[in-house]
Design a protein around this motif. Sequence first.
Motif, PDB file in Angstrom:
ATOM      1  N   PRO A 189       0.816  -1.216   0.000  1.00  0.00           N
ATOM      2  CA  PRO A 189       0.000   0.000   0.000  1.00  0.00           C
ATOM      3  C   PRO A 189       0.848   1.262   0.000  1.00  0.00           C
ATOM      4  CG  PRO A 189      -0.937  -1.604   1.498  1.00  0.00           C
ATOM      5  CD  PRO A 189       0.376  -2.159   1.050  1.00  0.00           C
ATOM      6  N   GLY A 190       0.447   2.220  -0.823  1.00  0.00           N
ATOM      7  CA  GLY A 190       1.136   3.490  -0.882  1.00  0.00           C
ATOM      8  C   GLY A 190       2.510   3.451  -1.518  1.00  0.00           C
ATOM      9  N   GLY A 191       2.929   2.287  -2.026  1.00  0.00           N
ATOM     10  CA  GLY A 191       4.273   2.177  -2.574  1.00  0.00           C
ATOM     11  C   GLY A 191       5.354   2.330  -1.521  1.00  0.00           C
ATOM     12  N   MET A 192       5.013   2.063  -0.253  1.00  0.00           N
ATOM     13  CA  MET A 192       5.957   2.240   0.854  1.00  0.00           C
ATOM     14  C   MET A 192       6.829   0.993   1.006  1.00  0.00           C
ATOM     15  SD  MET A 192       5.339   5.305   1.851  1.00  0.00           S
ATOM     16  CE  MET A 192       6.250   5.372   3.375  1.00  0.00           C
ATOM     17  N   TRP A 193       7.620   0.733  -0.006  1.00  0.00           N
ATOM     18  CA  TRP A 193       8.422  -0.483  -0.046  1.00  0.00           C
ATOM     19  C   TRP A 193       9.580  -0.434   0.938  1.00  0.00           C
ATOM     20  CZ3 TRP A 193       6.432  -4.438  -2.543  1.00  0.00           C
ATOM     21  CH2 TRP A 193       5.539  -4.200  -3.592  1.00  0.00           C
ATOM     22  N   THR A 194       9.881  -1.579   1.502  1.00  0.00           N
ATOM     23  CA  THR A 194      11.079  -1.755   2.328  1.00  0.00           C
ATOM     24  C   THR A 194      11.740  -3.058   1.918  1.00  0.00           C
ATOM     25  OG1 THR A 194       9.944  -3.010   4.057  1.00  0.00           O
ATOM     26  CG2 THR A 194       9.985  -0.593   4.302  1.00  0.00           C
ATOM     27  N   ALA A 195      13.002  -3.191   2.286  1.00  0.00           N
ATOM     28  CA  ALA A 195      13.713  -4.423   1.959  1.00  0.00           C
ATOM     29  C   ALA A 195      13.027  -5.638   2.580  1.00  0.00           C
ATOM     30  CB  ALA A 195      15.165  -4.324   2.436  1.00  0.00           C
ATOM     31  N   ALA A 196      12.494  -5.470   3.793  1.00  0.00           N
ATOM     32  CA  ALA A 196      11.831  -6.592   4.470  1.00  0.00           C
ATOM     33  C   ALA A 196      10.574  -7.018   3.716  1.00  0.00           C
ATOM     34  CB  ALA A 196      11.474  -6.201   5.902  1.00  0.00           C
TER      35      ALA A 196
END
Length: 273
Positions: A189-196
């Motif tokens: 959601p929201g393009g809130m990407w993280t490595a995890a």
Amino acid sequence: MTHRAAIVSALVVLALLVGGRWALGRGPVETLLVETGPGMPAAPSTSAPPGTPSPSPSTSPGGGTPSPKAPKPPAAGGSIETRRLTGSKKIALTFDDGPHPTWTPKVLDMLRKVGVKATFCLVGTEVHQYPALVQRIVREGHTLCNHTWHHELDLGTKPEAEIRANLDATNREIRRAVPGAKITFFRHPGGMWTAAAIKVARELGMTPLGWDVDPLDWKKPSAEAIRTRVINQARPGSIVLLHDGGGDRAATLAACPSLVGELKRKYGIVLLR
């Protein structure tokens, strides 16, 4: 003893000064975020199956309350990559935050009428309430994408075990509606990407799905504004972000026949797989 104590005190002060300078001289930790995007609230489910993550407060799909402020991504190391292009000249359509009892059927009707397939990014709580719509999406040949259990914008900041539990619960709910369903993609959601989030999605066999064109239809601009933004931003291979859930999608639906027709003529439209 007095002389020795003075020496010890001097050494302690020196150590503190050197350590402080070292700490202050450290550079900032790299913050990773490939793409920023709007976060749309998903509808809360009145009940959830056992073993699913607890939903966080949100607004109803039909409400006009603005979405909560997106959280900052965590500091992390490593690379983050999402699929943002189709790999060919043709363009792909994606619809987020459904299934919605009003707008998803109308979007499906429109896609069938123009002869186009799309990818639907599904929210677990909505799947739980409207499993028949997921069955129709699959029956009509569209691709499925996991969009978290309750559209948690901050999911990627959580421990990996919590991310995995969330995505697993969403996949189970989708497969409860459609046994054996293939869930090819995951979109945060929201393009809130993280490595995890990337790591867990891949471990679960899902490709992280981004986008290349965002008309911000979640802000409810006019149909003409949505159409113009998509056409102006589109290029060969674009993945287009649209919404069939999370609120009133009348403008998106009104814009689709024209923009889909133009994209189809200029680039062609392909189904992501």
